[in-house]
Motif scaffolding. Structure first.
Motif: not given
Ligand code: 13P
Ligand code: SF4
Length: 332
Positions: A26, A28, A42-43, A66, A120, A122, A141, A202, A225, A227, A241-242
């Motif tokens: 990812h 991050y 991104d996810s 993920m 979501y 997540n 997102s 966030h 973002h 979040e 989103s990312t």
């Molecule tokens: P994305 O869906 O933008 O990859 O975000 C995942 C996430 O955990 C953002 O904090």
């Protein structure tokens, strides 16, 4: 024995040549982990691209939900995670809290048949499965607005879990009414009922940070973002989103300054473009940062030794319904 990052990279590349593995990371993740990956994103991108990949093992550097999503979508694949790290937001909801949220709506006169749940991405596979079984779906997102637009066509009340900020931000963008469970609002008076979960990373971005950057660099843009808290999103120039943030920032003119409210590793990688982190803190995601290059190497070595570390397994019933919830999203 301790290896340098260069030595670890060399060992990783050798094992990659030998084994049927795809390394996924990812945005991050730490730079050194990101750099050795075959697939980054991104996810949503990671869920789609790993599904279409045909290596036997997916080595997923990210957070638990993920890796689980890859396993749910492609049960024949062997998914291993160099660190079994759990996103703090995903941990805020489990099957019991999910059932309690549905009951809260029922206690306020909304029948189960009239609730359309959206989770979501997540969230853990069990929550995704509960959502799938109730006719609902997953969102990320990047596609939350599309998913909610589709869901509203069913004329039902939306239960949005677990991120209250994403739920409220999309509701605000679409001119819909929302509430957060526990804020005293009667859920029958709103369109979207949000669970009270959030991302601690966030939440680090504040209105003071925005005031500081706008004063220090007149003309600077603020990009965040979804979040982030609705008050931060409302005060920003761009919310995305990312992947949407990366696209927005990289397409800005070279001299345009921008302060970004999202995870540190990702923003830091874009630094050459007059790009700042919108915080006086270092907003690193602690769980995303748990995975080190040594963990990636040890995981590959464990596959080579025939005893893979941290392999993801999902039971058949959870897999079936979580897959349905994820595929309803992918179909859109
Ligand atoms: P994305 O869906 O933008 O990859 O975000 C995942 C996430 O955990 C953002 O904090
Ligand atoms: Fe979870 Fe927040 Fe980390 Fe994203 S940044 S993985 S939502 S804790």
């Amino acid at each position: 024995m301790q290896f340098t990052n260069e030595e670890l990279k060399e060992k990783i590349n050798k094992l990659k040549e030998k084994l049927s593995v795809t390394l996924v990371a990812h945005f991050y993740q730490r730079d050194e982990v990101f750099d050795v990956a075959d697939i980054t994103g991104d996810s949503l991108e990671l869920a789609i691209r790993t599904r279409d990949d045909d290596a036997e093992f997916v080595v997923f550097s990210g957070v638990g939900f993920m890796g689980q999503s890859v396993k749910v979508l492609s049960p024949h694949k062997r998914v291993v995670m160099p660190k079994a790290a759990c996103c703090a937001m995903a941990k805020m909801i489990d099957s019991i809290y999910y059932d309690e949220s549905v009951k809260f709506m029922q206690d306020n006169g909304i029948s189960k048949e009239n609730i359309l749940p959206i989770t979501y991405i997540n969230s853990n596979a069990e929550v995704k499965a509960q959502v799938g079984e109730m006719g609902g779906m997953v969102c990320t997102s990047s596609n939350a607005k599309t998913i909610i637009t589709t869901a509203l066509k069913e004329g039902k009340k939306i239960l949005f879990v677990p991120d209250r900020c994403l739920g409220q931000n999309i509701a605000n963008q679409m001119g819909l009414k929302s509430c957060v469970i526990g804020d005293g609002t009667n859920p029958s008076e709103v369109d979207i009922v949000c669970y009270n979960g959030f991302c601690s990373v966030h939440q680090l971005f504040t209105l003071d940070d925005i005031v500081f950057y706008r004063k220090k660099y007149p003309g600077i843009l603020i990009a965040v973002h979804p979040e982030c808290d609705p008050s931060i999103c409302d005060a920003s120039d761009f919310v995305g989103s990312t992947s949407q943030l990366i696209k927005y920032i990289t397409e800005l003119p070279e001299d345009q300054k921008v302060a970004v409210g999202t995870e540190f590793n990702m923003v830091n990688r874009l630094r050459d473009k007059n790009t700042f982190v919108l915080s006086s803190t270092k907003p690193e995601c602690p769980t995303m940062n748990e995975t080190t290059l040594e963990d990636v190497y040890l995981t590959l070595k464990s596959i080579d030794d025939g005893e893979p570390l941290n392999e993801i397994f999902v039971d058949a019933k959870t897999q079936k319904w979580a897959k349905i919830a994820l595929e309803r999203m992918l179909a859109l």
